[in-house]
Motif scaffolding. Structure first.
Motif, PDB file in Angstrom:
ATOM      1  N   THR A   1      18.106  17.244  72.188  1.00 16.58           N
ATOM      2  CA  THR A   1      17.100  17.185  72.985  1.00 16.58           C
ATOM      3  C   THR A   1      15.843  18.200  72.071  1.00 16.58           C
ATOM      4  O   THR A   1      16.071  19.157  71.795  1.00 16.58           O
ATOM      5  CB  THR A   1      17.359  17.994  74.401  1.00 16.58           C
ATOM      6  OG1 THR A   1      18.286  17.488  75.203  1.00 16.58           O
ATOM      7  CG2 THR A   1      16.177  18.473  75.062  1.00 16.58           C
ATOM      8  N   ALA A   2      14.893  17.326  72.109  1.00 14.18           N
ATOM      9  CA  ALA A   2      13.578  17.906  71.200  1.00 14.18           C
ATOM     10  C   ALA A   2      12.556  16.955  71.422  1.00 14.18           C
ATOM     11  O   ALA A   2      12.427  15.897  72.055  1.00 14.18           O
ATOM     12  CB  ALA A   2      14.131  17.903  69.778  1.00 14.18           C
ATOM     13  N   VAL A   3      11.293  17.432  70.825  1.00 15.03           N
ATOM     14  CA  VAL A   3      10.292  16.623  70.588  1.00 15.03           C
ATOM     15  C   VAL A   3      10.421  15.966  69.194  1.00 15.03           C
ATOM     16  O   VAL A   3      10.584  16.711  68.571  1.00 15.03           O
ATOM     17  CB  VAL A   3       8.920  17.332  70.736  1.00 15.03           C
ATOM     18  CG1 VAL A   3       7.625  16.259  70.480  1.00 15.03           C
ATOM     19  CG2 VAL A   3       8.503  17.905  72.022  1.00 15.03           C
ATOM     20  N   TYR A   4      10.158  14.600  69.258  1.00 15.84           N
ATOM     21  CA  TYR A   4      10.514  13.894  67.843  1.00 15.84           C
ATOM     22  C   TYR A   4       9.274  13.466  67.447  1.00 15.84           C
ATOM     23  O   TYR A   4       8.360  12.797  68.280  1.00 15.84           O
ATOM     24  CB  TYR A   4      11.405  12.756  68.238  1.00 15.84           C
ATOM     25  CG  TYR A   4      12.741  13.034  68.533  1.00 15.84           C
ATOM     26  CD1 TYR A   4      13.409  13.619  69.454  1.00 15.84           C
ATOM     27  CD2 TYR A   4      13.737  12.834  67.436  1.00 15.84           C
ATOM     28  CE1 TYR A   4      14.726  14.142  69.773  1.00 15.84           C
ATOM     29  CE2 TYR A   4      14.908  12.976  67.575  1.00 15.84           C
ATOM     30  CZ  TYR A   4      15.566  13.820  68.627  1.00 15.84           C
ATOM     31  OH  TYR A   4      16.743  14.049  68.539  1.00 15.84           O
TER      32      TYR A   4
ATOM     33  N   TYR B   1       3.963   3.632  52.372  1.00 12.75           N
ATOM     34  CA  TYR B   1       4.286   5.160  52.696  1.00 12.75           C
ATOM     35  C   TYR B   1       5.673   5.299  52.970  1.00 12.75           C
ATOM     36  O   TYR B   1       6.616   4.461  53.479  1.00 12.75           O
ATOM     37  CB  TYR B   1       3.690   5.219  54.279  1.00 12.75           C
ATOM     38  CG  TYR B   1       2.043   5.115  54.443  1.00 12.75           C
ATOM     39  CD1 TYR B   1       1.477   4.649  55.596  1.00 12.75           C
ATOM     40  CD2 TYR B   1       1.092   5.203  53.238  1.00 12.75           C
ATOM     41  CE1 TYR B   1       0.269   4.234  55.885  1.00 12.75           C
ATOM     42  CE2 TYR B   1      -0.009   4.873  53.246  1.00 12.75           C
ATOM     43  CZ  TYR B   1      -0.461   4.572  54.704  1.00 12.75           C
ATOM     44  OH  TYR B   1      -1.897   4.404  54.914  1.00 12.75           O
ATOM     45  N   VAL B   2       6.195   6.559  52.420  1.00 17.89           N
ATOM     46  CA  VAL B   2       7.262   7.098  53.229  1.00 17.89           C
ATOM     47  C   VAL B   2       7.228   7.391  54.444  1.00 17.89           C
ATOM     48  O   VAL B   2       6.271   8.104  55.028  1.00 17.89           O
ATOM     49  CB  VAL B   2       7.885   8.306  52.122  1.00 17.89           C
ATOM     50  CG1 VAL B   2       9.313   8.837  52.687  1.00 17.89           C
ATOM     51  CG2 VAL B   2       8.253   7.558  50.625  1.00 17.89           C
ATOM     52  N   MET B   3       8.059   7.072  55.173  1.00 23.83           N
ATOM     53  CA  MET B   3       8.071   7.199  56.768  1.00 23.83           C
ATOM     54  C   MET B   3       9.226   8.185  57.139  1.00 23.83           C
ATOM     55  O   MET B   3      10.381   7.898  56.718  1.00 23.83           O
ATOM     56  CB  MET B   3       8.003   6.139  57.514  1.00 23.83           C
ATOM     57  CG  MET B   3       6.705   5.113  57.332  1.00 23.83           C
ATOM     58  SD  MET B   3       5.124   6.048  57.439  1.00 23.83           S
ATOM     59  CE  MET B   3       5.354   6.127  59.471  1.00 23.83           C
ATOM     60  N   GLY B   4       9.009   9.058  57.808  1.00 25.02           N
ATOM     61  CA  GLY B   4      10.046   9.761  58.448  1.00 25.02           C
ATOM     62  C   GLY B   4      10.031  10.368  59.805  1.00 25.02           C
ATOM     63  O   GLY B   4       9.051  10.027  60.505  1.00 25.02           O
ATOM     64  N   TRP B   5      11.163  10.879  60.298  1.00 21.96           N
ATOM     65  CA  TRP B   5      11.063  11.441  61.834  1.00 21.96           C
ATOM     66  C   TRP B   5      11.789  12.831  61.575  1.00 21.96           C
ATOM     67  O   TRP B   5      12.564  13.026  60.858  1.00 21.96           O
ATOM     68  CB  TRP B   5      12.060  10.656  62.695  1.00 21.96           C
ATOM     69  CG  TRP B   5      11.505   9.341  62.923  1.00 21.96           C
ATOM     70  CD1 TRP B   5      11.821   8.186  62.629  1.00 21.96           C
ATOM     71  CD2 TRP B   5      10.904   9.059  64.117  1.00 21.96           C
ATOM     72  NE1 TRP B   5      11.172   7.209  63.225  1.00 21.96           N
ATOM     73  CE2 TRP B   5      10.613   7.716  64.268  1.00 21.96           C
ATOM     74  CE3 TRP B   5      10.436   9.889  65.365  1.00 21.96           C
ATOM     75  CZ2 TRP B   5      10.040   7.107  65.315  1.00 21.96           C
ATOM     76  CZ3 TRP B   5       9.445   9.304  66.318  1.00 21.96           C
ATOM     77  CH2 TRP B   5       9.320   7.919  66.204  1.00 21.96           C
TER      78      TRP B   5
ATOM     79  N   GLN C   1       8.924  13.223  73.748  1.00 27.51           N
ATOM     80  CA  GLN C   1       9.929  13.871  74.219  1.00 27.51           C
ATOM     81  C   GLN C   1      11.359  13.223  74.325  1.00 27.51           C
ATOM     82  O   GLN C   1      11.246  12.074  75.072  1.00 27.51           O
ATOM     83  CB  GLN C   1       9.610  14.750  75.502  1.00 27.51           C
ATOM     84  CG  GLN C   1      10.549  15.385  76.268  1.00 27.51           C
ATOM     85  CD  GLN C   1      10.883  16.651  75.420  1.00 27.51           C
ATOM     86  OE1 GLN C   1       9.977  17.347  75.008  1.00 27.51           O
ATOM     87  NE2 GLN C   1      12.132  16.988  75.374  1.00 27.51           N
ATOM     88  N   VAL C   2      12.344  13.761  74.055  1.00 24.07           N
ATOM     89  CA  VAL C   2      13.692  13.061  74.211  1.00 24.07           C
ATOM     90  C   VAL C   2      14.453  14.505  74.770  1.00 24.07           C
ATOM     91  O   VAL C   2      14.707  15.474  74.646  1.00 24.07           O
ATOM     92  CB  VAL C   2      14.315  12.693  72.867  1.00 24.07           C
ATOM     93  CG1 VAL C   2      15.860  12.273  73.219  1.00 24.07           C
ATOM     94  CG2 VAL C   2      13.354  11.561  72.271  1.00 24.07           C
ATOM     95  N   THR C   3      15.113  13.979  76.031  1.00 28.97           N
ATOM     96  CA  THR C   3      15.973  14.988  76.823  1.00 28.97           C
ATOM     97  C   THR C   3      17.195  14.330  77.122  1.00 28.97           C
ATOM     98  O   THR C   3      17.185  13.038  77.766  1.00 28.97           O
ATOM     99  CB  THR C   3      15.112  15.271  78.098  1.00 28.97           C
ATOM    100  OG1 THR C   3      13.977  15.808  77.809  1.00 28.97           O
ATOM    101  CG2 THR C   3      15.990  16.249  78.770  1.00 28.97           C
ATOM    102  N   VAL C   4      18.237  14.775  76.684  1.00 32.12           N
ATOM    103  CA  VAL C   4      19.593  14.424  76.980  1.00 32.12           C
ATOM    104  C   VAL C   4      20.268  15.252  77.761  1.00 32.12           C
ATOM    105  O   VAL C   4      20.606  16.613  77.569  1.00 32.12           O
ATOM    106  CB  VAL C   4      20.269  14.194  75.665  1.00 32.12           C
ATOM    107  CG1 VAL C   4      21.827  13.685  75.726  1.00 32.12           C
ATOM    108  CG2 VAL C   4      19.450  13.672  74.879  1.00 32.12           C
TER     109      VAL C   4
END
Length: 126
Positions: A91-94, A32-36, A121-124
């Protein structure tokens, strides 16, 4: 069918680091190619980084180059995103994503990916 489960999100101060991990099911994970990708409130989903099946090729958005690193472990069926020097605009949902068919290039186009996780969720804070 491929199932993806993300972990590692949270709250961090600007300049800090987080490591996201994505665990995948599927007998042929190594192909698989994987991504974010990520999506901030009120904004469209955007590409962050991707990695080829072997890990030999990576691709990342200009906004994260030099700060984020994508890697994978085919034996463990995981793909990680190491995020350093975080900024409030990160800050975003990853979302973790997988491409099981087609080109092996780690594309930055979300239409190329068929499988998606639920997001973390990542919050900075500034």
């Amino acid at each position: 069918q491929v199932q993806l489960v993300e972990s590692g999100g949270g709250l961090v101060q600007a300049g800090g680091s987080l490591r996201l991990s994505c665990a995948a099911s599927g007998r042929t994970f190594s192909t698989y190619v994987m991504g974010w990708f990520r999506q901030a409130p009120g904004k469209e989903r955007e590409f962050v980084a991707a990695i080829s099946w072997s890990g030999g090729s990576t691709n990342s958005a200009d906004s994260v180059k030099g700060r984020f690193t994508i890697s994978r472990n085919n034996a463990k069926k995981t793909v990680d995103l190491q995020m350093n020097s975080l900024k409030p605009e990160d800050t975003a949902v990853y979302y973790c994503t997988a491409r099981a068919y087609g080109s092996t290039w780690p594309s930055g186009n979300s239409d190329d990916y068929a499988y998606w996780g639920q997001g973390t969720q990542v919050t900075v804070s500034s």
